[in-house]
Design an enzyme around this catalytic site. Structure first.
Site, PDB file in Angstrom:
ATOM      1  N   GLU A 107       0.852  -1.177   0.040  1.00 44.09           N
ATOM      2  CA  GLU A 107      -0.133   0.050  -0.099  1.00 44.09           C
ATOM      3  C   GLU A 107       1.044   1.353  -0.037  1.00 44.09           C
ATOM      4  O   GLU A 107       2.045   1.397   0.657  1.00 44.09           O
ATOM      5  CB  GLU A 107      -0.984   0.091   1.165  1.00 44.09           C
ATOM      6  CG  GLU A 107      -1.892  -1.116   1.160  1.00 44.09           C
ATOM      7  CD  GLU A 107      -2.973  -1.367   2.146  1.00 44.09           C
ATOM      8  OE1 GLU A 107      -3.531  -2.165   2.080  1.00 44.09           O
ATOM      9  OE2 GLU A 107      -2.718  -0.326   3.303  1.00 44.09           O
ATOM     10  N   CYS A 120       3.357   8.532   1.546  1.00 39.09           N
ATOM     11  CA  CYS A 120       3.846   7.568   2.563  1.00 39.09           C
ATOM     12  C   CYS A 120       4.328   6.267   1.597  1.00 39.09           C
ATOM     13  O   CYS A 120       3.400   5.505   1.165  1.00 39.09           O
ATOM     14  CB  CYS A 120       2.772   7.396   3.361  1.00 39.09           C
ATOM     15  SG  CYS A 120       3.175   6.271   4.743  1.00 39.09           S
ATOM     16  N   CYS A 127       6.107  -6.896   7.623  1.00 35.54           N
ATOM     17  CA  CYS A 127       7.195  -6.435   8.402  1.00 35.54           C
ATOM     18  C   CYS A 127       7.435  -7.647   9.485  1.00 35.54           C
ATOM     19  O   CYS A 127       6.541  -8.122  10.131  1.00 35.54           O
ATOM     20  CB  CYS A 127       6.785  -5.204   9.070  1.00 35.54           C
ATOM     21  SG  CYS A 127       7.821  -4.378  10.135  1.00 35.54           S
ATOM     22  N   CYS A 131       5.725  -4.983  16.254  1.00 36.20           N
ATOM     23  CA  CYS A 131       5.272  -3.945  17.131  1.00 36.20           C
ATOM     24  C   CYS A 131       3.914  -4.191  17.498  1.00 36.20           C
ATOM     25  O   CYS A 131       3.146  -4.744  16.476  1.00 36.20           O
ATOM     26  CB  CYS A 131       5.396  -2.536  16.414  1.00 36.20           C
ATOM     27  SG  CYS A 131       7.175  -2.124  16.222  1.00 36.20           S
ATOM     28  N   CYS A 134       0.556  -2.343  15.741  1.00 35.15           N
ATOM     29  CA  CYS A 134       0.879  -2.042  14.439  1.00 35.15           C
ATOM     30  C   CYS A 134       0.170  -3.513  13.477  1.00 35.15           C
ATOM     31  O   CYS A 134       0.573  -4.421  13.731  1.00 35.15           O
ATOM     32  CB  CYS A 134       2.142  -1.807  13.858  1.00 35.15           C
ATOM     33  SG  CYS A 134       2.317  -1.500  11.977  1.00 35.15           S
ATOM     34  N   CYS A 355      -1.690   5.694   9.683  1.00 33.70           N
ATOM     35  CA  CYS A 355      -0.317   4.986  10.428  1.00 33.70           C
ATOM     36  C   CYS A 355      -0.854   3.566  10.815  1.00 33.70           C
ATOM     37  O   CYS A 355      -1.787   3.593  11.832  1.00 33.70           O
ATOM     38  CB  CYS A 355       0.019   5.827  11.461  1.00 33.70           C
ATOM     39  SG  CYS A 355       0.638   7.419  10.871  1.00 33.70           S
TER      40      CYS A 355
HETATM   41  N1  SAH Z   1       9.018   0.759  10.213  1.00 40.59           N
HETATM   42  C1  SAH Z   1       8.926   2.126  10.624  1.00 40.59           C
HETATM   43  C2  SAH Z   1       7.988   2.466   9.845  1.00 40.59           C
HETATM   44  C3  SAH Z   1       6.331   2.332  10.022  1.00 40.59           C
HETATM   45  S1  SAH Z   1       5.120   3.149  10.106  1.00 40.59           S
HETATM   46  C4  SAH Z   1       9.093   2.460  12.010  1.00 40.59           C
HETATM   47  O1  SAH Z   1       8.688   1.678  12.784  1.00 40.59           O
HETATM   48  O2  SAH Z   1       9.301   3.646  11.985  1.00 40.59           O
HETATM   49  C5  SAH Z   1       5.278   4.712  10.495  1.00 40.59           C
HETATM   50  C6  SAH Z   1       4.906   4.952  12.073  1.00 40.59           C
HETATM   51  O3  SAH Z   1       3.463   4.603  12.431  1.00 40.59           O
HETATM   52  C7  SAH Z   1       5.493   4.284  13.029  1.00 40.59           C
HETATM   53  O4  SAH Z   1       5.886   5.496  13.866  1.00 40.59           O
HETATM   54  C8  SAH Z   1       4.841   3.181  13.542  1.00 40.59           C
HETATM   55  O5  SAH Z   1       5.152   2.952  15.036  1.00 40.59           O
HETATM   56  C9  SAH Z   1       3.423   4.033  13.646  1.00 40.59           C
HETATM   57  N2  SAH Z   1       2.245   3.153  13.729  1.00 40.59           N
HETATM   58  C10 SAH Z   1       2.265   1.922  13.536  1.00 40.59           C
HETATM   59  N3  SAH Z   1       1.201   1.283  13.890  1.00 40.59           N
HETATM   60  C11 SAH Z   1       0.317   2.381  14.463  1.00 40.59           C
HETATM   61  C12 SAH Z   1      -1.024   2.438  14.657  1.00 40.59           C
HETATM   62  N4  SAH Z   1      -1.889   1.463  14.926  1.00 40.59           N
HETATM   63  N5  SAH Z   1      -1.359   3.771  15.085  1.00 40.59           N
HETATM   64  C13 SAH Z   1      -0.627   4.674  15.157  1.00 40.59           C
HETATM   65  N6  SAH Z   1       0.633   4.716  14.675  1.00 40.59           N
HETATM   66  C14 SAH Z   1       1.088   3.677  14.331  1.00 40.59           C
END
Ligand code: SAH
Length: 378
Positions: A107, A120, A127, A131, A134, A355
């Site tokens: 996406e 983005c 991934c 986390c 996410c 995000c």
């Molecule tokens: N792998 C990279 C890019 C990830 S996405 C990283 O970890 O930075 C970008 C941001 O969105 C990251 O800070 C991630 O932690 C955040 N994110 C992930 N899931 C989320 C959610 N459910 N709600 C809000 N932010 C989220």
């Protein structure tokens, strides 16, 4: 440059798959032309056609001889992934699902704002970082994306949005905040950054290309050595106990090591350089005043900006978003300690484009992730 198609039976010459030019940065394309016995500056010309003028057909590259254009058409291709779906949010955010070779889909999200427009982009199919908050993590990792697949997202978006590749920029900023951990796919991401920054490529300034990482310390150091670009760090917790739960890579690179790497990243760079620390606001988990105070202490004296991200829910997620008042109070504590703090406006959540809501279509059911320590596939 060599494609690894299997040799055909009977000793015939192996048919090489064409090389997708979205995958080559300027130096790599110069090398490719040199290997063909051509002048390396051809690379500059071809890149300008592709990235400055938005062309994907060799026929249109009229400052190149017909004979060379024909050779190029045999050896190379300029190919974008196929569009699966496009969704447009009420707030103007667009989400594209793009099909990759092998049946996976990723996406890409376009976020227009007053005075800027951010794309983005994804860097992995799924991934491995695991986390807990996410949705991409739920799928595990299928594979790394190639440089061509990463860059093709940008080219596809620019073309789809119309506008002039050269003057009227429809995309002003690029963030590696889509699916995947960009630094876990370093070898493909580095040439992609170079193409984004190159004057013969997309020509974006170094402050407008942001790599977002969950904290792969060794690659943060390499990034600093290799290219000059903005960095965002997904912090999400101000102490190791909590961060171990939310961002498991913390068990490999605890906060002390991560913060030391952040200091190295900005050391010696110009005054304006800072790291953006992303902090997802999870109700009752990491959003208490004591967390804000710990965070302020952790970042004291560092060139830092904190970006609070209201949690975006997804099917099966156990967390809730912190209330507006809680987020506000958290921000005030940080600001009182002179830490620049912004709250990320939630965009595109009605189309699951916010995000942490990106899922694409990750084929493998086998989850490539370790308990606790995420895997890095190079
Ligand atoms: N792998 C990279 C890019 C990830 S996405 C990283 O970890 O930075 C970008 C941001 O969105 C990251 O800070 C991630 O932690 C955040 N994110 C992930 N899931 C989320 C959610 N459910 N709600 C809000 N932010 C989220």
């Amino acid at each position: 440059m060599t494609a690894n198609a299997p040799a055909t039976a009977g000793g015939a010459r192996p048919a090489s798959a064409p090389v997708n030019l979205f995958g080559l940065d300027r130096q790599q394309l110069r090398d490719a032309f040199a290997a063909m016995g051509e002048k390396p500056y051809r690379a500059d010309q071809v890149m300008q056609w592709i990235y400055r003028r938005g062309k994907d057909s060799f026929d249109e590259m009229t400052n190149i001889s017909k004979a060379l254009r024909e050779r190029m058409a045999e050896l190379f291709e300029i190919r974008t992934p196929e569009l699966v779906t496009e969704q447009v949010s009420q707030d103007g955010t667009r989400k594209w699902v793009l099909r990759l070779d092998g049946g996976n889909a990723i996406e890409t999200v376009y976020i227009p704002e007053e005075g800027r427009a951010t794309l983005c982009i994804s860097s992995q199919v799924g991934c491995a970082m695991d986390c807990s908050f996410c949705s991409t993590a739920q799928q595990g990792l299928n594979r790394n994306m190639t440089t061509a697949e990463i860059i093709a997202q940008v080219w596809f978006a620019a073309r789809t949005l119309g506008g002039d590749f050269q003057n009227e920029r429809v995309i002003s900023n690029i963030v590696f905040m889509g699916m995947g951990e960009p630094l876990a796919n370093y070898n493909a991401v580095l040439p992609a950054i170079r193409i984004l920054l190159d004057d013969f490529g997309f020509g974006l300034s170094k402050r407008r290309v942001t790599i977002s990482t969950s904290g792969l310390v060794s690659f943060m150091d390499r990034l600093r050595e290799d290219v000059d670009t903005a960095l965002a760090v997904s912090l999400h917790a101000p102490n190791d106990a909590l961060r171990n739960e939310l961002v498991p890579i913390n068990r490999k690179y605890p906060l002390a090591e991560l913060m030391a790497a952040c200091r190295r990243y900005t050391a010696g760079k110009d005054r304006k350089t800072h790291i953006v620390y992303e902090y997802v606001m999870l109700d009752g988990i990491n959003d208490k005043p004591e967390h804000a105070r710990q965070l302020a202490k952790l970042l004291a004296g560092m060139p830092a900006k904190v970006n609070l991200i209201p949690f975006n829910p997804f099917p099966g997620s156990e967390y809730r978003r912190s209330s507006r008042d809680t987020i506000q109070a958290f921000a005030e504590i940080l600001r009182a300690k002179h830490i620049l703090t912004t709250t990320r406006k939630t965009r595109g959540d009605d189309i699951d484009a916010a995000c942490g809501q990106l899922v694409g279509r990750v084929q493998s059911r086998q989850k490539k992730r370790l308990r606790g320590i995420p895997v890095v596939v190079q």
